[in-house]
Design an enzyme around this catalytic site. Structure first.
Site, PDB file in Angstrom:
ATOM      1  N   ALA A   9       4.785  -6.583 -18.160  1.00 55.62           N
ATOM      2  CA  ALA A   9       6.158  -7.014 -17.873  1.00 55.62           C
ATOM      3  C   ALA A   9       6.530  -8.236 -18.707  1.00 55.62           C
ATOM      4  CB  ALA A   9       6.318  -7.316 -16.384  1.00 55.62           C
ATOM      5  N   GLN A  40      -5.945   2.372 -15.619  1.00 56.69           N
ATOM      6  CA  GLN A  40      -6.713   3.476 -16.208  1.00 56.69           C
ATOM      7  C   GLN A  40      -5.868   4.723 -16.399  1.00 56.69           C
ATOM      8  OE1 GLN A  40      -9.958   4.348 -13.635  1.00 56.69           O
ATOM      9  NE2 GLN A  40     -11.015   2.438 -14.000  1.00 56.69           N
ATOM     10  N   GLY A  42      -2.732   5.920 -16.211  1.00 54.53           N
ATOM     11  CA  GLY A  42      -1.679   6.073 -17.187  1.00 54.53           C
ATOM     12  C   GLY A  42      -0.327   5.632 -16.707  1.00 54.53           C
ATOM     13  N   GLU A 106      -1.485  13.413 -11.439  1.00 54.26           N
ATOM     14  CA  GLU A 106      -2.093  12.578 -10.404  1.00 54.26           C
ATOM     15  C   GLU A 106      -1.467  12.907  -9.054  1.00 54.26           C
ATOM     16  OE1 GLU A 106      -1.592   8.549 -11.839  1.00 54.26           O
ATOM     17  OE2 GLU A 106      -3.530   8.629 -12.847  1.00 54.26           O
ATOM     18  N   HIS A 226      -6.380   1.548  -2.887  1.00 51.72           N
ATOM     19  CA  HIS A 226      -6.817   2.687  -3.680  1.00 51.72           C
ATOM     20  C   HIS A 226      -7.974   3.338  -2.936  1.00 51.72           C
ATOM     21  CE1 HIS A 226      -8.086   5.256  -6.882  1.00 51.72           C
ATOM     22  NE2 HIS A 226      -7.001   4.943  -7.535  1.00 51.72           N
ATOM     23  N   ARG A 271      -2.092   8.474  -2.005  1.00 55.21           N
ATOM     24  CA  ARG A 271      -3.166   7.498  -1.808  1.00 55.21           C
ATOM     25  C   ARG A 271      -3.291   7.008  -0.376  1.00 55.21           C
ATOM     26  NH1 ARG A 271      -2.490   3.853  -7.249  1.00 55.21           N
ATOM     27  NH2 ARG A 271      -3.364   5.443  -8.590  1.00 55.21           N
ATOM     28  N   HIS A 332      -5.158  -2.531  -3.865  1.00 53.06           N
ATOM     29  CA  HIS A 332      -4.899  -2.126  -5.245  1.00 53.06           C
ATOM     30  C   HIS A 332      -3.544  -2.567  -5.787  1.00 53.06           C
ATOM     31  CE1 HIS A 332      -5.438   0.209  -8.799  1.00 53.06           C
ATOM     32  NE2 HIS A 332      -4.461   1.045  -8.530  1.00 53.06           N
ATOM     33  N   GLU A 356       4.734  -6.190 -11.179  1.00 55.76           N
ATOM     34  CA  GLU A 356       4.211  -6.063  -9.811  1.00 55.76           C
ATOM     35  C   GLU A 356       4.715  -7.165  -8.885  1.00 55.76           C
ATOM     36  OE1 GLU A 356       0.123  -4.922  -9.671  1.00 55.76           O
ATOM     37  OE2 GLU A 356      -0.043  -5.331  -7.521  1.00 55.76           O
ATOM     38  N   ARG A 367       3.793   3.525  -3.252  1.00 52.73           N
ATOM     39  CA  ARG A 367       3.985   3.741  -4.693  1.00 52.73           C
ATOM     40  C   ARG A 367       3.382   5.076  -5.124  1.00 52.73           C
ATOM     41  NH1 ARG A 367       0.447   1.823  -9.610  1.00 52.73           N
ATOM     42  NH2 ARG A 367      -1.148   2.198  -8.064  1.00 52.73           N
ATOM     43  N   LEU A 373       3.270   0.804 -14.003  1.00 56.39           N
ATOM     44  CA  LEU A 373       3.422   0.396 -15.405  1.00 56.39           C
ATOM     45  C   LEU A 373       4.833   0.746 -15.866  1.00 56.39           C
ATOM     46  CD1 LEU A 373       0.003   1.570 -16.935  1.00 56.39           C
ATOM     47  CD2 LEU A 373       0.740  -0.789 -16.612  1.00 56.39           C
TER      48      LEU A 373
HETATM   49  C1  LIG Z   1      -7.836  -1.358 -11.855  1.00 58.89           C
HETATM   50  C2  LIG Z   1      -6.372  -1.059 -11.893  1.00 58.89           C
HETATM   51  C3  LIG Z   1      -5.922   0.171 -12.338  1.00 58.89           C
HETATM   52  C4  LIG Z   1      -4.561   0.454 -12.385  1.00 58.89           C
HETATM   53  N1  LIG Z   1      -4.152   1.662 -12.885  1.00 58.89           N
HETATM   54  C5  LIG Z   1      -2.837   1.889 -13.032  1.00 58.89           C
HETATM   55  C6  LIG Z   1      -2.376   3.082 -13.669  1.00 58.89           C
HETATM   56  O1  LIG Z   1      -3.145   3.898 -14.123  1.00 58.89           O
HETATM   57  N2  LIG Z   1      -1.030   3.261 -13.775  1.00 58.89           N
HETATM   58  C7  LIG Z   1      -0.120   2.358 -13.310  1.00 58.89           C
HETATM   59  O2  LIG Z   1       1.092   2.578 -13.436  1.00 58.89           O
HETATM   60  N3  LIG Z   1      -0.530   1.222 -12.712  1.00 58.89           N
HETATM   61  C8  LIG Z   1      -1.865   0.957 -12.583  1.00 58.89           C
HETATM   62  N4  LIG Z   1      -2.270  -0.204 -12.002  1.00 58.89           N
HETATM   63  C9  LIG Z   1      -1.258  -1.193 -11.615  1.00 58.89           C
HETATM   64  C10 LIG Z   1      -0.712  -1.874 -12.864  1.00 58.89           C
HETATM   65  O3  LIG Z   1      -1.771  -2.115 -13.757  1.00 58.89           O
HETATM   66  C11 LIG Z   1      -0.049  -3.193 -12.536  1.00 58.89           C
HETATM   67  O4  LIG Z   1       0.863  -3.048 -11.492  1.00 58.89           O
HETATM   68  C12 LIG Z   1       0.706  -3.722 -13.760  1.00 58.89           C
HETATM   69  O5  LIG Z   1      -0.157  -3.768 -14.864  1.00 58.89           O
HETATM   70  C13 LIG Z   1       1.256  -5.090 -13.473  1.00 58.89           C
HETATM   71  O6  LIG Z   1       1.762  -5.613 -14.659  1.00 58.89           O
HETATM   72  P1  LIG Z   1       2.409  -7.045 -14.620  1.00 58.89           P
HETATM   73  O7  LIG Z   1       2.838  -7.359 -16.012  1.00 58.89           O
HETATM   74  O8  LIG Z   1       3.405  -7.123 -13.547  1.00 58.89           O
HETATM   75  O9  LIG Z   1       1.204  -8.022 -14.161  1.00 58.89           O
HETATM   76  P2  LIG Z   1      -0.227  -8.256 -14.788  1.00 58.89           P
HETATM   77  O10 LIG Z   1      -0.570  -7.266 -15.807  1.00 58.89           O
HETATM   78  O11 LIG Z   1      -1.186  -8.460 -13.668  1.00 58.89           O
HETATM   79  O12 LIG Z   1      -0.046  -9.657 -15.516  1.00 58.89           O
HETATM   80  C14 LIG Z   1       0.171 -10.826 -14.762  1.00 58.89           C
HETATM   81  C15 LIG Z   1       0.070 -12.025 -15.691  1.00 58.89           C
HETATM   82  O13 LIG Z   1       0.514 -13.200 -15.023  1.00 58.89           O
HETATM   83  C16 LIG Z   1      -0.427 -14.255 -15.228  1.00 58.89           C
HETATM   84  N5  LIG Z   1      -0.302 -15.190 -14.113  1.00 58.89           N
HETATM   85  C17 LIG Z   1      -0.460 -14.952 -12.792  1.00 58.89           C
HETATM   86  N6  LIG Z   1      -0.235 -16.076 -12.089  1.00 58.89           N
HETATM   87  C18 LIG Z   1       0.071 -17.050 -12.995  1.00 58.89           C
HETATM   88  C19 LIG Z   1       0.386 -18.423 -12.880  1.00 58.89           C
HETATM   89  N7  LIG Z   1       0.431 -19.077 -11.701  1.00 58.89           N
HETATM   90  N8  LIG Z   1       0.625 -19.123 -14.023  1.00 58.89           N
HETATM   91  C20 LIG Z   1       0.550 -18.511 -15.242  1.00 58.89           C
HETATM   92  N9  LIG Z   1       0.263 -17.199 -15.406  1.00 58.89           N
HETATM   93  C21 LIG Z   1       0.029 -16.490 -14.283  1.00 58.89           C
HETATM   94  C22 LIG Z   1      -1.752 -13.522 -15.310  1.00 58.89           C
HETATM   95  O14 LIG Z   1      -2.733 -14.330 -15.875  1.00 58.89           O
HETATM   96  C23 LIG Z   1      -1.351 -12.308 -16.144  1.00 58.89           C
HETATM   97  O15 LIG Z   1      -1.297 -12.659 -17.502  1.00 58.89           O
HETATM   98  C24 LIG Z   1      -3.629  -0.508 -11.953  1.00 58.89           C
HETATM   99  C25 LIG Z   1      -4.068  -1.744 -11.496  1.00 58.89           C
HETATM  100  C26 LIG Z   1      -5.437  -2.036 -11.473  1.00 58.89           C
HETATM  101  C27 LIG Z   1      -5.882  -3.379 -10.995  1.00 58.89           C
END
Ligand SMILES: Cc1cc2nc3c(=O)[nH]c(=O)nc-3n(C[C@H](O)[C@H](O)[C@H](O)COP(=O)(O)OP(=O)(O)OC[C@H]3O[C@@H](n4cnc5c(N)ncnc54)[C@H](O)[C@@H]3O)c2cc1C
Length: 515
Positions: A9, A40, A42, A106, A226, A271, A332, A356, A367, A373
């Protein structure tokens, strides 16, 4: 612009505004430390002629158990394919077959629509986005910069966000980063639970900070567990993606009885259904885990499709696919978060949220797999479009909050975190009850007061800041769960086992009404 977080994001947003504004992107650890990096299965999108936007919408609404915001879901499904193509233009290489994208299936999806890069989809997306961000001269990325709190002030009598207070580890100092617009993209909150698939950055900082700054949050009771994390699941549990069940793997008890035989969709049910069923089976049998029988998948196919899972299993002595995989459920994904409109605006002017940490209304009470993603990339794009017209002018005037100085801290935070995770797992986990939730609220509130005392009284450390946020966000999760006196989607309360249409609404918690 200030962007908080370097997952899908935050990176997408930064790339989309950097041609009209200077962007500072802060992230609390290394730049790739994010949930995105671990995704993982997608990213779901309508990419095949046998699929349609309407089918994707209907599948998402069905999973959301009556609470999805249909307009948000329609935007998600409609804009999805374009956003996925854009990821490819930024360099993400997804798995292909027969000259086109290889689409997986899925749980809960009526069609094959999961675009993936083997079982390392998130790592590939993160790699491509980080490369594009590194190449952009207008984006400055600062690692080891932990945001402690948002900066707030007033603009023409209205509350407003004007940046954030940031702990810069490299220089061991706390600085104010002022910005005209701030995007909160700080990810999830899985670390409030004992067993979780989330990496250690997922301490709910964004929800806790936004709430403290005055932005409403919603639907925090809907935490997705999960169903299949590799057992034992301490720390960051290795996830065994749903895609493995999509390829034909079946859940069984240790003595070989099917776990999901009573459900029409079998092991491919959504799930929540699978996690609740496993939770029940484990309570009935007293077994520590169930099995995911992968013996029906050909070894070369397994190795090709799931290299990461295979490696993790082999490292634990599980010879897949010849042997079944021991699995348990683990926290999860947070469906709720900071309330936003369709363009990422939160209830606090100047503050946007995506990914997220946000509650766009897409997921409702549950969800659909691989929609997160997609939600992150669709709604950070929309937020970027919205702020592009708002870049002129200085940052709003804000007051500096009273925050202590960095310094060495004791170990009490460790005890607080341990206790918090146990309470949340035992009393506010997959299956809940009124009495346990009441007890949880009392105990979590006490822990929050302890964390607050430490925060006010002594030196500031990362651990302490995260402990304060974990307690704050846990209390909001429990409060939300207590107020939903029914069972719906991911929230299951044995004292109110049925869906009750009087509760067909978001659980919104507003800091103003609390004050
Ligand atoms: C193991 C696993 C498998 C998954 N598989 C899937 C999948 O196959 N398909 C799917 O759609 N979703 C999947 N998800 C969910 C999905 O990965 C996440 O919902 C999504 O990547 C979240 O993206 P984001 O950019 O919101 O946050 P994130 O990718 O978690 O990034 C958050 C960022 O914020 C930073 N941050 C947090 N707090 C602070 C702070 N106080 N100060 C500064 N920086 C901070 C972190 O360091 C990080 O860089 C999975 C999640 C996990 C854990």
């Amino acid at each position: 612009m200030l962007v908080i977080g370097s997952g899908i994001a935050g990176l997408t947003f930064a790339l989309k505004v950097a041609d009209v504004a200077r962007v500072t992107l802060v992230t609390k650890k290394r730049r790739a430390d994010s949930s995105t990096n671990y995704a993982q299965g997608g990213i779901a999108a309508v990419m095949s002629p046998t699929d349609s936007v309407e089918l994707h919408v209907q599948d998402t609404l069905r999973a959301g158990a009556g609470l999805c915001h249909e307009r948000a879901v329609r935007e998600l499904a409609r804009e999805g394919p374009e956003r996925v193509r854009e990821l490819m233009e930024w360099g993400a290489k997804f798995t292909r077959s027969h000259g086109g994208l290889s689409l997986g299936r899925e749980g809960g999806h009526s069609r094959r629509r999961i675009v993936h890069a083997d079982d390392l989809t998130g790592r590939e997306i993160e790699r491509a986005l980080l490369r594009a961000v590194a190449d952009h001269p207008a984006i400055q990325t600062r690692e080891d910069h932990l945001v402690l709190d948002l900066l707030t002030g007033t603009d023409r009598g209205r509350p407003v966000c004007g940046g954030a207070m940031v702990f810069d580890h490299g220089h061991d100092e706390i600085i104010a980063v002022r910005a005209r617009r701030t995007l909160l993209a700080s990810g999830g909150l899985g670390r409030v639970y004992r067993h979780t698939t989330n990496p250690d950055i997922a301490t709910g900082d964004g929800v806790a900070m936004a709430y403290r700054a005055g932005a409403p949050v919603a639907n925090l009771e809907f935490v997705q567990f999960h169903p299949t994390a590799l057992y034992p699941a301490e720390g960051q549990a290795v996830l065994v993606s749903e895609a493995v069940r999509g390829e034909g793997a079946v859940l069984t008890t240790l003595d070989g009885r099917p776990v999901m035989d009573a459900h029409p969709e079998g092991s491919l049910a959504t799930r929540d259904v699978v996690a609740q069923r496993i939770d029940r089976v484990l309570k009935e049998t007293g077994d520590p885990h169930v099995l995911l029988d992968v013996t029906g998948i050909a070894p070369d196919r397994f190795a090709r499709r799931f290299p990461f899972i295979r490696e993790a299993c082999l490292a634990r002595g599980v010879d897949v696919p010849r042997e079944p995989i021991p699995v348990v459920p683990a926290a999860h994904y947070a469906c709720g978060g900071v309330v936003t409109d369709l363009d990422g605006r939160t209830g606090l002017p100047g503050l946007y949220a995506a990914g997220e940490v946000a509650c766009t209304g897409v997921h409702g009470a549950n969800r659909l797999a691989s929609n997160s993603l997609l939600e992150a990339v669709v709604f950070s794009h929309r937020a970027a479009q919205a702020v592009r017209g708002e870049v002129d002018g200085p940052p709003p005037g804000t007051e500096l909050p009273d925050i202590g100085a960095p310094g060495p801290a004791g170990e009490e935070w460790r005890e607080i975190q341990e206790e918090l995770r146990t309470i949340m797992w035992d009393d506010c986990g997959i299956i809940r009850s009124d009495a346990r939730l009441e007890e949880a609220e009392l105990r979590v509130t006490e822990l929050e007061s302890r964390a607050d005392r430490l925060w006010r009284g002594g030196p500031i450390t990362t651990d302490l800041a995260e402990t304060r946020n974990l307690c704050g966000v846990a209390r909001l999760v429990v409060r939300s769960a207590r107020s939903r006196r029914e069972s719906r989607g991911l929230h299951h309360n044995v004292d109110h086992p049925e869906r009750d249409e009087r509760f067909r609404a978001d659980t919104v918690l507003s800091p103003v009404s609390e004050a």
